[in-house]
Design a protein around this motif. Structure first.
Motif, PDB file in Angstrom:
ATOM      1  N   ARG A   6      63.192  64.632  67.572  1.00 15.49           N
ATOM      2  CA  ARG A   6      63.525  64.132  66.230  1.00 15.49           C
ATOM      3  C   ARG A   6      62.242  64.069  65.406  1.00 15.49           C
ATOM      4  NH1 ARG A   6      63.994  58.732  63.816  1.00 15.49           N
ATOM      5  NH2 ARG A   6      65.362  58.899  62.012  1.00 15.49           N
ATOM      6  N   LEU A  40      61.661  55.128  60.714  1.00 15.54           N
ATOM      7  CA  LEU A  40      61.203  54.696  62.040  1.00 15.54           C
ATOM      8  C   LEU A  40      62.181  53.737  62.718  1.00 15.54           C
ATOM      9  CD1 LEU A  40      57.418  54.116  61.233  1.00 15.54           C
ATOM     10  CD2 LEU A  40      58.423  56.044  62.485  1.00 15.54           C
ATOM     11  N   GLN A  42      64.790  54.521  64.087  1.00 21.50           N
ATOM     12  CA  GLN A  42      65.188  55.205  65.329  1.00 21.50           C
ATOM     13  C   GLN A  42      63.955  55.909  65.885  1.00 21.50           C
ATOM     14  OE1 GLN A  42      68.765  57.705  64.893  1.00 21.50           O
ATOM     15  NE2 GLN A  42      68.986  56.744  62.881  1.00 21.50           N
ATOM     16  N   PRO A  43      63.927  56.093  67.214  1.00 22.56           N
ATOM     17  CA  PRO A  43      62.740  56.737  67.802  1.00 22.56           C
ATOM     18  C   PRO A  43      62.533  58.148  67.252  1.00 22.56           C
ATOM     19  CG  PRO A  43      64.131  55.752  69.500  1.00 22.56           C
ATOM     20  CD  PRO A  43      64.909  55.681  68.229  1.00 22.56           C
ATOM     21  N   ALA A  44      61.283  58.516  67.055  1.00 26.64           N
ATOM     22  CA  ALA A  44      60.939  59.850  66.555  1.00 26.64           C
ATOM     23  C   ALA A  44      59.787  60.407  67.373  1.00 26.64           C
ATOM     24  CB  ALA A  44      60.564  59.785  65.079  1.00 26.64           C
ATOM     25  N   HIS A  45      59.630  61.738  67.298  1.00 25.90           N
ATOM     26  CA  HIS A  45      58.586  62.409  68.071  1.00 25.90           C
ATOM     27  C   HIS A  45      57.370  62.777  67.226  1.00 25.90           C
ATOM     28  CE1 HIS A  45      62.167  62.892  70.577  1.00 25.90           C
ATOM     29  NE2 HIS A  45      61.323  62.925  71.580  1.00 25.90           N
ATOM     30  N   THR A  72      52.214  54.118  62.838  1.00 25.11           N
ATOM     31  CA  THR A  72      53.447  54.699  63.390  1.00 25.11           C
ATOM     32  C   THR A  72      53.277  55.029  64.875  1.00 25.11           C
ATOM     33  OG1 THR A  72      52.921  57.035  62.971  1.00 25.11           O
ATOM     34  CG2 THR A  72      53.978  55.794  61.165  1.00 25.11           C
ATOM     35  N   LEU A  74      52.759  57.875  65.924  1.00 31.00           N
ATOM     36  CA  LEU A  74      53.320  59.223  66.108  1.00 31.00           C
ATOM     37  C   LEU A  74      52.260  60.280  65.803  1.00 31.00           C
ATOM     38  CD1 LEU A  74      56.713  58.895  64.184  1.00 31.00           C
ATOM     39  CD2 LEU A  74      56.356  58.816  66.668  1.00 31.00           C
TER      40      LEU A  74
END
Ligand SMILES: [Fe+2]
Length: 261
Positions: A6, A40, A42-45, A72, A74
């Motif tokens: 994601r 953010l 929901q989990p993101a890559h 973040t 990320l």
């Protein structure tokens, strides 16, 4: 690991040095923070920012963005837009500021970043040597790929925006048709959701995290839709699914009768 990736595309935050800095009625740091929090939830890559990061060419604007990106946790990839200062951006963001031609390899997918900025101008251009590098890369790879840039490579049906897209966008799209592993060409600059196809390749524009441009408008006009971001879900088999997500409500109203900025 066969789970989908994601990715979050946030675009055109137009931040200012001052936390209270506004663009046509919107406090851009506040609207960016609200959109980022929503993305953010929901989990993101990874997160991709497609340009116009800072509006007033200020080191403090880039420092604020860097702090937000660091928080973040990320991997973040930031493209320059026509409002950006590349030197300030690189100083503040370090490796998160992508190079003018950069490829990042994720599990099952490659992300390609192209700098479309012509210094001092609103319209964009892709250097032929970068298109040649991209062509060579895609010729040697069968991995699904997404291409990110700031300017729109296709007309978006707005007479004032269409002349300030990528002037050689057709060359990029022609290249994509010859390499069917390119699943999406994804941009900012137009401050609106845009979705089209070139063959099986999705051509995707994102809303801004601050002011929204009215779709299908002959001249500059703002839209009352709330700020938002684009979600990109990348499947291991090479499918791309995407949607635009907007704040349900944003407390400030843009100055809808503005004639430019
Ligand atoms: Fe912008």
């Amino acid at each position: 690991m066969n789970t989908p990736l994601r990715l979050l595309q946030l675009s055109d935050p137009h931040l200012f040095a001052a936390p209270t800095g506004q663009l046509l009625g919107i406090t851009t740091r506040s609207s960016f923070a609200s959109v980022l929090a929503l993305a953010l939830a929901q989990p993101a890559h990874a997160m991709i920012m497609t340009g116009d990061l800072v509006h007033d060419a200020s080191p403090d604007g880039y420092a604020a963005l860097h702090a937000a990106l660091e928080a973040t946790g990320l991997p973040c990839y930031c493209l320059a837009g026509n409002h950006d200062r590349r030197d300030l951006m690189e100083t503040a963001l370090g490796a998160a500021a992508v190079k003018p031609f950069e490829i990042q390899r994720l599990p099952f997918w490659d992300l390609v970043f192209l700098d479309s900025v012509i210094c001092g101008l609103s319209r964009g251009h892709l250097p032929p040597e970068h298109l040649a590098q991209l062509d060579a890369w895609l010729s040697d790879s069968r991995v699904a790929a997404l291409i990110f840039l700031h300017h729109h490579p296709v007309p978006v049906n707005s007479a004032w925006l269409d002349p300030i897209g990528v002037e050689n966008g057709a060359a990029l799209l022609h290249l994509c048709t010859r390499h069917p592993q390119v699943k999406g060409v994804i941009f900012g600059h137009v401050h609106q959701a845009f979705e089209s196809f070139q063959g099986d390749c999705q051509i995707l524009g994102a809303p801004s995290t601050c002011i929204q441009f009215k779709p299908d408008s002959m001249s500059f006009a703002l839209d009352a839709t709330p700020p938002g971001y684009r979600e990109l879900v990348l499947y291991p088999e090479g499918q791309l699914s995407t949607r635009v997500v907007r704040l349900a409500h944003y407390p400030e109203s843009a100055q809808l009768h503005s004639e430019g900025y």
